[in-house]
Design an enzyme around this catalytic site. Structure first.
Site, PDB file in Angstrom:
ATOM      1  N   VAL A  13       0.904  -1.151   0.000  1.00  0.00           N
ATOM      2  CA  VAL A  13       0.000   0.000   0.000  1.00  0.00           C
ATOM      3  C   VAL A  13       0.947   1.206   0.000  1.00  0.00           C
ATOM      4  CG1 VAL A  13      -1.781   1.250   1.263  1.00  0.00           C
ATOM      5  CG2 VAL A  13      -1.838  -1.250   1.193  1.00  0.00           C
ATOM      6  N   PRO A  14       1.133   1.833  -1.160  1.00  0.00           N
ATOM      7  CA  PRO A  14       2.278   2.714  -1.402  1.00  0.00           C
ATOM      8  C   PRO A  14       2.267   4.077  -0.706  1.00  0.00           C
ATOM      9  CG  PRO A  14       0.834   2.742  -3.288  1.00  0.00           C
ATOM     10  CD  PRO A  14       0.280   1.714  -2.338  1.00  0.00           C
ATOM     11  N   CYS A  15       2.439   4.063   0.588  1.00  0.00           N
ATOM     12  CA  CYS A  15       2.497   5.326   1.343  1.00  0.00           C
ATOM     13  C   CYS A  15       3.742   6.136   0.988  1.00  0.00           C
ATOM     14  CB  CYS A  15       2.404   5.064   2.839  1.00  0.00           C
ATOM     15  SG  CYS A  15       3.603   3.883   3.477  1.00  0.00           S
ATOM     16  N   HIS A  16       4.748   5.481   0.414  1.00  0.00           N
ATOM     17  CA  HIS A  16       5.956   6.204   0.004  1.00  0.00           C
ATOM     18  C   HIS A  16       5.674   7.179  -1.133  1.00  0.00           C
ATOM     19  CE1 HIS A  16       5.819   2.592  -2.562  1.00  0.00           C
ATOM     20  NE2 HIS A  16       6.431   3.329  -3.476  1.00  0.00           N
ATOM     21  N   ARG A  17       4.558   7.027  -1.800  1.00  0.00           N
ATOM     22  CA  ARG A  17       4.204   7.903  -2.917  1.00  0.00           C
ATOM     23  C   ARG A  17       3.537   9.203  -2.473  1.00  0.00           C
ATOM     24  NH1 ARG A  17       1.699   2.958  -6.456  1.00  0.00           N
ATOM     25  NH2 ARG A  17       3.667   1.820  -6.706  1.00  0.00           N
TER      26      ARG A  17
END
Length: 155
Positions: free
Chosen positions: A124-128
């Site tokens: 779940v791409p929270c780095h984006r």
């Protein structure tokens, strides 16, 4: 709860859950790090599909994950995490944009808090999610991990 580790380019990632359903993915460092609880059981052969998809992601062959996830959070957190999954590979969004996506444009700080509690970073791409000014802001795995992931995706 079962757990194992997977050797990623960012160091050993903790994978935990039940069966093949993932409850947590944790970086080896950073404020979001999770350590196994005393009653968790180490199973080296667990999470085969998770490991396969992570390998594909880090080798540039996978852009989206198709895994069984068992998120545990508030309705607000779940809405934020769902919105994160809508950020395309190689792109970024601001906290404000995520707040708008979930229909609560004044909840920018709450979005940041929910983002920081994401139990499935990378998947779940929270780095984006970045600051409105384009700056890299806090990340549970550390800013060097966030920088690495964004560079991997070409963002």
């Amino acid at each position: 709860m079962e757990f194992t580790y997977w050797a990623s380019p960012l160091g050993p990632l903790l994978l935990a859950g039940e069966g093949e359903s993932l409850s947590y993915l944790s970086f080896p460092e950073g404020k979001g790090r999770i350590d196994p609880a005393a009653d968790w059981v180490l199973r080296d052969g667990a999470f085969v599909e998770v490991k396969t998809q992570l390998e594909e992601y880090f080798s540039g062959k996978r852009r989206n994950f198709e895994l069984k996830l068992r998120p545990q959070g508030t309705a607000f957190q779940l809405s934020v995490w769902n919105a994160l999954r809508g950020i395309p590979y190689g792109e970024t969004r601001s906290y404000m944009e995520i707040a708008e996506v979930i229909g609560n444009p004044k909840a920018v700080r709450a979005v940041g808090a929910a983002n920081g509690r994401n139990p499935f970073p990378i998947v779940v791409p929270c780095h984006r999610v970045i600051g409105a000014d384009g700056s890299l802001t806090g990340f549970g795995g550390g800013l060097s991990a966030k920088t690495f992931l964004l560079a991997l995706e070409g963002g």
